[in-house]
Design an enzyme around this catalytic site. Structure first.
Site, PDB file in Angstrom:
ATOM      1  N   ASP A  21      -7.979  -4.613  -0.564  1.00 22.74           N
ATOM      2  CA  ASP A  21      -8.444  -5.099  -1.863  1.00 22.74           C
ATOM      3  C   ASP A  21      -8.245  -6.602  -2.018  1.00 22.74           C
ATOM      4  O   ASP A  21      -8.901  -7.232  -2.850  1.00 22.74           O
ATOM      5  CB  ASP A  21      -7.707  -4.382  -2.997  1.00 22.74           C
ATOM      6  CG  ASP A  21      -7.926  -2.888  -2.966  1.00 22.74           C
ATOM      7  OD1 ASP A  21      -9.085  -2.472  -2.910  1.00 22.74           O
ATOM      8  OD2 ASP A  21      -6.935  -2.135  -2.977  1.00 22.74           O
ATOM      9  N   HIS A  41       0.849  -1.188   0.000  1.00 19.52           N
ATOM     10  CA  HIS A  41       0.000   0.000   0.000  1.00 19.52           C
ATOM     11  C   HIS A  41       0.881   1.233   0.000  1.00 19.52           C
ATOM     12  O   HIS A  41       1.964   1.238   0.576  1.00 19.52           O
ATOM     13  CB  HIS A  41      -0.922   0.001   1.227  1.00 19.52           C
ATOM     14  CG  HIS A  41      -2.055   0.968   1.118  1.00 19.52           C
ATOM     15  ND1 HIS A  41      -1.928   2.299   1.444  1.00 19.52           N
ATOM     16  CD2 HIS A  41      -3.340   0.791   0.724  1.00 19.52           C
ATOM     17  CE1 HIS A  41      -3.082   2.902   1.238  1.00 19.52           C
ATOM     18  NE2 HIS A  41      -3.957   2.017   0.804  1.00 19.52           N
TER      19      HIS A  41
END
Length: 432
Positions: free
Chosen positions: A367, A309
């Site tokens: 995700d 991320h």
């Protein structure tokens, strides 16, 4: 925000000295105010992608990427996920505090009874191809709302800002459901005022006129959790886009439509769709090491989606929460997607033990699992980013409201490092 006693002093090669004040927030890193730098020294700062630049002051969401912390208005997301609902979190983000029982009841009733769309907007869907991407329809229809509600779009009127906030939150699931029904060739299902926010969405997605539809409470709970985890994430690409578009004074529907367009990108809201495609390409656990080796190869275009991320340098706190819900959903619904989840777990286990991923802090993010839950609920891959947009809409709205009511706000206008030709004279076409 307060000014600390500290300041940075920058001395130019020509000896000009500029004192840059240090600003201190309630928590997190201090920020250097560079507002006088160009005026006094004639230089801009250079920060591609704004990785180390504070674009605004905000009291909505705090992230500590090193420690894996995410808080909405000071509340850890783990606590909100365990004890709250999406509508309650929406109130928190919009108003700054958790609501009292009477406030939550009034807010819930307002959202519940404003889910219908103007029939003119419904006819708008007839202009799209049957196979139009739902995100294209979502951004277009949200943008068109300014043509229907132009009498309550004064951005300087607090009441109009409240009306907009309630309207976008209430109607976005209805718009999403209409896009889905167009794609699959089924008749549109109108919202029902007796259902909760997530029950209503499931009803509009999966009910048909020919037979009754029974809403599974686990499915509604899973959606509610996903929307909480997607509700806001500080100054991400789409939120910054909403703020930038809104800073010009544009109507809020245009700003949200711009945010939807930014979210569509595969590096942002489209990542959960990319995770499902990646798992489908890997196929089974026997191929995992092969694909991990491909991900390590700088000359191979393959990338492990759902890992790492931009902000988090440890485990994404949202991924830990959603992983438990994925187990619960698959156990309850008994869908055929269990092998996909088993593959995801095997990939996670192997990657987390690999020195390459450990060194680069490539932990699973939100995700990685969200697409699997949506797929288990029967929501197709093409709709995954739309679902993300429904949850994130309240964060966009909260940031727009904060930005537009800031007395020190100004139109966003980044600068650049120009690398094109220097001045040159025009040459007539016959002499070129």
């Amino acid at each position: 925000m307060t000014k600390s006693q500290d300041a940075y002093r920058l001395i130019s090669p020509s000896g000009i000295e500029t004192e840059l004040p240090v600003l201190r927030g309630s928590t997190g890193p201090d920020v250097i105010d560079i507002g006088r730098l160009y005026q006094e020294q004639g230089v801009f700062t250079y920060d591609p992608g704004f990785v180390a630049t504070g674009s605004c002051t905000s009291d909505i969401t705090f992230i500590d990427g090193e420690k894996g912390v995410l808080m909405y208005r000071g509340y850890p997301v783990e606590q909100l996920a365990a004890h709250s609902s999406f509508i309650e979190v929406a109130y928190l983000l919009l108003h700054g505090n958790l609501p009292k029982a009477s406030e939550l009841e009034t807010f819930t009733e307002t959202i519940r009874t404003h889910t219908m769309l103007n029939e003119g907007m419904m006819r708008f869907f007839g202009g799209f191809r049957y196979d139009a991407h739902p995100m294209a329809m979502l951004s277009a229809v949200v943008g068109s709302m300014s043509a229907y509600y132009h009498d309550t779009m004064d951005v300087n009127d607090p009441m109009h800002r409240d009306i907009f906030a309630h309207r976008i939150l209430a109607k976005l699931p209805t718009i999403a459901a209409a896009a889905y029904k167009l794609n699959i060739g089924q008749p549109f299902i109108y919202p029902r005022n007796d259902l909760t926010y997530c029950e209503n969405l499931l009803h509009m997605f999966f009910a048909v006129p020919a037979e009754p539809y029974e809403i599974d409470p686990i499915a509604a709970d899973a959606l509610d959790l996903l929307f909480i985890l997607h509700a806001d994430h500080e100054q991400n690409c789409s939120t910054s886009t909403v703020r930038m578009a809104g800073s010009s004074g544009a109507n809020p529907y245009s700003a949200i439509a711009a945010g939807i367009a930014a979210l569509w990108g595969p590096a942002h809201g489209g990542a959960n769709e990319a995770v499902l495609n990646m798992l489908g390409e890997i196929g089974n656990a026997a191929n995992i090491q092969k694909y991990i080796d491909k991900a390590k190869d700088k000359n191979d275009p393959f990338r492990l989606m759902g890992f790492g991320h931009r902000v988090y340098k440890s485990f994404d706190p949202r991924a830990k929460i959603i992983r438990k819900m994925t187990h619960k959903v698959l156990a309850r619904l008994g869908r055929k997607d269990t092998p996909l989840f088993d593959l995801a777990l095997a990939l996670e286990e192997i990657a987390l033990k690999d020195e390459y991923f450990i060194e680069k802090n490539l932990y699973p993010n939100v995700d990685f699992y969200s697409g699997i839950i949506y797929k288990a609920l029967g929501i197709p891959t093409s709709m995954l980013t739309v679902m993300f947009a429904i949850g994130r809409s309240v964060g966009w709205t909260a940031h727009w409201r904060e930005m537009i009511s800031d007395p020190d706000g100004r139109i966003s206008r980044p600068r650049q490092l120009y690398s094109g030709p220097t001045e040159r004279g025009f040459v007539a076409i016959g002499e070129r």
